[in-house]
Write a protein that holds these residues in place. Structure first.
Motif, short mmCIF file in Angstrom:
data_model
loop_
_atom_site.label_atom_id
_atom_site.label_comp_id
_atom_site.label_asym_id
_atom_site.label_seq_id
_atom_site.Cartn_x
_atom_site.Cartn_y
_atom_site.Cartn_z
N THR A 49 -11.75 -44.40 -6.35
CA THR A 49 -12.52 -43.91 -7.50
C THR A 49 -13.50 -42.83 -7.06
O THR A 49 -13.64 -41.78 -7.70
CB THR A 49 -13.27 -45.06 -8.18
OG1 THR A 49 -12.33 -45.98 -8.73
CG2 THR A 49 -14.17 -44.54 -9.30
N LEU A 50 -14.17 -43.07 -5.96
CA LEU A 50 -15.14 -42.10 -5.44
C LEU A 50 -14.44 -40.80 -5.03
O LEU A 50 -14.92 -39.70 -5.33
CB LEU A 50 -15.91 -42.70 -4.27
CG LEU A 50 -17.01 -41.84 -3.68
CD1 LEU A 50 -18.03 -41.44 -4.74
CD2 LEU A 50 -17.70 -42.57 -2.53
N VAL A 51 -13.30 -40.91 -4.35
CA VAL A 51 -12.56 -39.72 -3.95
C VAL A 51 -12.11 -38.94 -5.18
O VAL A 51 -12.16 -37.69 -5.21
CB VAL A 51 -11.35 -40.10 -3.07
CG1 VAL A 51 -10.40 -38.91 -2.89
CG2 VAL A 51 -11.82 -40.60 -1.72
N ARG A 52 -11.69 -39.63 -6.21
CA ARG A 52 -11.26 -38.95 -7.45
C ARG A 52 -12.42 -38.21 -8.10
O ARG A 52 -12.24 -37.12 -8.66
CB ARG A 52 -10.65 -39.96 -8.42
CG ARG A 52 -9.32 -40.53 -7.96
CD ARG A 52 -8.76 -41.51 -8.98
NE ARG A 52 -8.41 -40.83 -10.22
CZ ARG A 52 -8.22 -41.45 -11.38
NH1 ARG A 52 -8.40 -42.76 -11.46
NH2 ARG A 52 -7.90 -40.77 -12.45
N ILE A 53 -13.62 -38.78 -8.02
CA ILE A 53 -14.80 -38.09 -8.56
C ILE A 53 -15.10 -36.83 -7.75
O ILE A 53 -15.35 -35.75 -8.30
CB ILE A 53 -16.02 -39.03 -8.58
CG1 ILE A 53 -15.82 -40.11 -9.65
CG2 ILE A 53 -17.31 -38.27 -8.84
CD1 ILE A 53 -16.86 -41.22 -9.61
N LEU A 54 -15.07 -36.96 -6.42
CA LEU A 54 -15.39 -35.83 -5.55
C LEU A 54 -14.35 -34.71 -5.66
O LEU A 54 -14.66 -33.55 -5.43
CB LEU A 54 -15.50 -36.30 -4.11
CG LEU A 54 -16.68 -37.23 -3.80
CD1 LEU A 54 -16.63 -37.70 -2.35
CD2 LEU A 54 -18.01 -36.53 -4.09
N SER A 55 -13.12 -35.06 -6.00
CA SER A 55 -12.06 -34.05 -6.13
C SER A 55 -11.89 -33.58 -7.58
O SER A 55 -10.89 -32.92 -7.90
CB SER A 55 -10.75 -34.60 -5.59
OG SER A 55 -10.39 -35.80 -6.22
#
Length: 261
Positions: A49-55
């Motif tokens: 979820t965090l990676v999806r936000i950062l990308s």
């Protein structure tokens, strides 16, 4: 927290919920340029979820984040031009050959000499002999290596690797590790999530442990190991491993294997 000057990635107070499920509860960390940052967490901890936000694939409910100096919420196009993302599952076109997959991405990025770029990456990932075969005939490990090779086209300054070696055999894992190390040595910033604690130990300059939506520890491997008491010396001295630290912090019942939110 105070943002690290010149940080490649800066995250402050990021929150995300899905209905009544609070996945991220105020996440804070900075990633120095040209470093490898590993994000560890149990199954469902919110790493993906965090990676999806950062990308820029997902919007946070609260908090701020910047990547390569660009705000992920207000400058999404600039963020996307600065990053590459390799997800948990290989995203290759199985109708095309390995070489054609690489050439296609190079052309989409409007790079010169796409054929030469493809040949170089096939060689780096030990796929030269298979380059002329359709990706549908590749093993899972070969598709994963091709997927990571595709993500490196264009030399993006920041790379997100979400579970980068899942399904790879030991030799292929070592090849990916060597590639990741070379990327950081060349100035590329790498944020990786991993279910393998030894992978974090081998690669990461800093390691953050995400538990119940928060970063509960963030430091170098040596700093994390110092959180546990030193081993008593009897016949052989045994220093605490990253696995010892992780299980002590999040509980012995936690597992890093399997999928993630």
């Amino acid at each position: 927290m105070t943002a690290l000057a010149g940080a490649a990635i800066s995250v402050s107070g990021v929150e995300k919920s899905f209905g009544d499920v609070h996945v991220l509860r105020g996440v804070d960390f900075d990633v120095a340029r040209g470093s490898i940052f590993a994000l560890l967490g149990s199954n469902g901890a919110g790493k993906t979820t965090l990676v999806r936000i950062l990308s820029t694939l997902l919007k946070a409910d609260a908090g701020t984040a910047t990547v390569h100096g660009f705000d992920v919420a207000t400058q999404a196009a600039d963020v996307r031009e600065s990053i590459s993302l390799t997800g948990q599952f290989a995203a290759v076109d199985e109708v095309l050959t390995g070489r054609e997959n690489l050439v296609l991405v190079a052309k989409l990025r409007h790079l010169k000499h796409p054929g030469s770029i493809a040949e170089d990456l096939l060689d780096r990932f030990a796929l030269t002999e298979a380059g002329g075969r359709r990706a549908a005939t590749y093993s899972g490990g070969m598709r994963r290596r091709l997927d990571i090779a595709m993500s490196l086209i264009g030399d993006p300054p920041v790379i997100f690797l979400d579970e980068p070696t899942t399904g790879l055999d030991p030799q292929a894992r070592l090849e990916v590790w060597q590639t990741v190390k070379r990327l950081a040595e060349g100035g590329t910033t790498v944020l990786l999530t991993t279910q393998y604690l030894d992978e974090a130990e081998q690669l990461a300059d800093r390691i953050a442990i995400l538990h119940e939506g928060r970063i509960i520890q963030n430091g170098t491997l040596a700093e994390l190991k110092r959180l546990l008491p030193a081993a008593e010396v009897e016949y052989v001295e045994k220093q605490p491993s990253l696995e010892d630290v992780f299980l002590a912090l999040v509980g012995a019942g936690a597992s890093t294997e399997g999928g993630d939110r």
